[in-house]
Scaffold this active site. Structure first.
Site, PDB file in Angstrom:
ATOM      1  N   ASP A   1     -13.591  48.699 -11.859  1.00  0.00           N
ATOM      2  CA  ASP A   1     -13.133  47.599 -11.114  1.00  0.00           C
ATOM      3  C   ASP A   1     -11.888  48.366 -10.425  1.00  0.00           C
ATOM      4  O   ASP A   1     -11.354  49.022  -9.841  1.00  0.00           O
ATOM      5  CB  ASP A   1     -12.624  47.457 -12.511  1.00  0.00           C
ATOM      6  CG  ASP A   1     -11.781  45.664 -12.567  1.00  0.00           C
ATOM      7  OD1 ASP A   1     -11.608  45.171 -12.003  1.00  0.00           O
ATOM      8  OD2 ASP A   1     -11.407  45.348 -14.011  1.00  0.00           O
ATOM      9  N   ASP A  21      -4.314  47.297  -9.558  1.00  0.00           N
ATOM     10  CA  ASP A  21      -3.001  46.796  -8.691  1.00  0.00           C
ATOM     11  C   ASP A  21      -1.606  48.129  -8.214  1.00  0.00           C
ATOM     12  O   ASP A  21      -1.092  48.379  -7.169  1.00  0.00           O
ATOM     13  CB  ASP A  21      -2.024  46.013  -9.359  1.00  0.00           C
ATOM     14  CG  ASP A  21      -2.574  44.674  -9.913  1.00  0.00           C
ATOM     15  OD1 ASP A  21      -3.264  43.625  -8.985  1.00  0.00           O
ATOM     16  OD2 ASP A  21      -3.507  44.436 -11.165  1.00  0.00           O
ATOM     17  N   GLY A  35     -11.082  40.463  -9.761  1.00  0.00           N
ATOM     18  CA  GLY A  35     -10.831  41.109  -8.752  1.00  0.00           C
ATOM     19  C   GLY A  35     -11.133  40.723  -7.331  1.00  0.00           C
ATOM     20  O   GLY A  35     -12.525  40.626  -7.287  1.00  0.00           O
ATOM     21  N   SER A  36      -9.991  40.635  -6.436  1.00  0.00           N
ATOM     22  CA  SER A  36     -11.089  41.005  -4.829  1.00  0.00           C
ATOM     23  C   SER A  36     -11.789  42.280  -4.694  1.00  0.00           C
ATOM     24  O   SER A  36     -13.531  42.163  -3.647  1.00  0.00           O
ATOM     25  CB  SER A  36      -9.864  40.180  -3.793  1.00  0.00           C
ATOM     26  OG  SER A  36      -9.373  41.521  -3.566  1.00  0.00           O
ATOM     27  N   GLU A  82     -10.746  43.645 -19.274  1.00  0.00           N
ATOM     28  CA  GLU A  82     -10.521  44.829 -18.473  1.00  0.00           C
ATOM     29  C   GLU A  82     -10.745  45.683 -19.787  1.00  0.00           C
ATOM     30  O   GLU A  82     -11.518  46.943 -19.528  1.00  0.00           O
ATOM     31  CB  GLU A  82      -9.707  44.453 -17.418  1.00  0.00           C
ATOM     32  CG  GLU A  82     -10.167  43.851 -16.498  1.00  0.00           C
ATOM     33  CD  GLU A  82      -8.905  43.313 -15.542  1.00  0.00           C
ATOM     34  OE1 GLU A  82      -8.082  44.154 -15.821  1.00  0.00           O
ATOM     35  OE2 GLU A  82      -9.732  42.716 -14.695  1.00  0.00           O
TER      36      GLU A  82
END
Ligand code: 5RP
Length: 222
Positions: A85, A88, A33-34, A107
C-alpha cells in the site's frame, strides 16, 4: 520523472519484491490510492502465481476483480503473505500517515494481518517529522463534535472532511497543526477516544519495508 512516473517505478519495484514470496495458495493484501492502483494494474501480470487478494477498499476490490483476480473476505483468510500500500507520509522509522483516500481503518486491519507491510511511495512522502499532512481520523458520525473537541486538547486542529462517508459508514476528521514527535504515543492517545474508529497513524504497526521512488532510482528502506 514526474510524480506519476515515480509512483509507477515503486509499483514495479513492489511487483519485483513480492514475486519470489508468492506461492499458488498465497493471499496478498492490497491497498488503496493512486500508487496502489499502479500496483494493482501490474499485479494482473502475476494473477496465475497466487490465489487471491484481500482489498482495503471497495474501489480496490473492484479494480482487482476487473483484472480477474479473486477478492476474498478477510474473515475467510488465515494469513496474508504481504500487504502492499501507499502512504501520505513516512518517517525514517517507517511510521506512516495514511488515510488520504479515507480507507485507513480497513488498511490498518489488513496491515495487522499481513506477515509483511510493503509501503510504496514517491519521495514527496518522505518527512523528518510526521504531521504536515493532516492526520485523518475515522469517527462514528454521532461522536464527530465530541472527538473534534478532544483532538483540540491533544494539540490538533480538526477539520471535518465534508461529503465523505467511509466504506464503513463513518466520517473523517483531518487533524491539522500536529508535529508528531512521538507517533506511538499519539496513536495510543487518539485510539482511546470514545467514538474514534481508527487514526491514520501507523506507528505501532508501521511498514516493514519502504520502497521509496526517487529521481535517481527506487530506494529500499528497512
Ligand atoms: C488511502 C491511503 C493512501 O495510501 C494514501 O492516501 C496515498 O495515496 P496516493 O498513493 O494516491 O498518494 O492511505 O486511504
Amino acid at each position: 520523472m514526474n510524480q506519476d512516473q515515480l509512483k509507477q517505478s515503486v509499483a514495479r519495484a513492489a511487483i519485483e519484491y513480492i514475486t519470489p514470496k508468492l506461492q499458488a495458495d498465497s493471499i496478498l493484501g492490497v491497498g488503496t490510492g493512486s500508487t496502489a492502483n499502479f500496483f494493482i494494474d501490474m499485479l494482473g501480470e502475476l494473477k496465475d502465481q497466487f490465489a487471491g487478494a484481500v482489498a482495503s477498499s471497495d474501489a480496490s476490490a473492484t479494480r482487482l476483480k476487473a483484472l480477474g483476480i479473486e477478492v476474498l473476505d478477510l474473515n475467510s483468510v488465515g494469513e496474508l503473505v504481504a500487504y502492499v500500500d501507499g502512504a501520505d507520509e513516512s518517517n525514517a522509522q517507517l511510521a506512516l500517515i495514511k488515510g488520504g483516500g479515507a480507507a485507513l481503518t480497513r488498511e490498518k486491519i489488513v496491515a495487522a494481518v499481513a506477515r509483511e507491510f510493503v509501503c510504496i511511495a514517491d519521495e514527496s512522502k518522505w518527512v523528518d517529522v510526521l504531521g504536515s499532512f493532516p492526520l485523518p481520523v475515522e469517527v462514528i458520525p454521532m461522536a464527530r463534535s465530541y472527538v473534534a473537541r478532544e483532538l483540540v486538547k491533544l494539540g490538533g486542529s480538526p477539520v471535518y472532511r465534508e461529503g465523505v462517508v467511509t466504506d464503513n459508514g463513518n466520517v473523517i476528521l483531518d487533524v491539522h497543526q500536529l508535529a508528531i514527535v512521538d507517533p506511538k504515543q499519539l496513536e495510543a492517545d487518539i485510539n482511546q477516544l470514545t467514538g474514534v474508529v481508527a487514526s491514520g497513524l501507523f506507528a505501532r504497526r508501521g511498514a516493514d519495508v519502504l520502497l521509496l521512488g526517487r529521481a535517481e532510482g527506487v530506494e529500499t528502506i528497512y
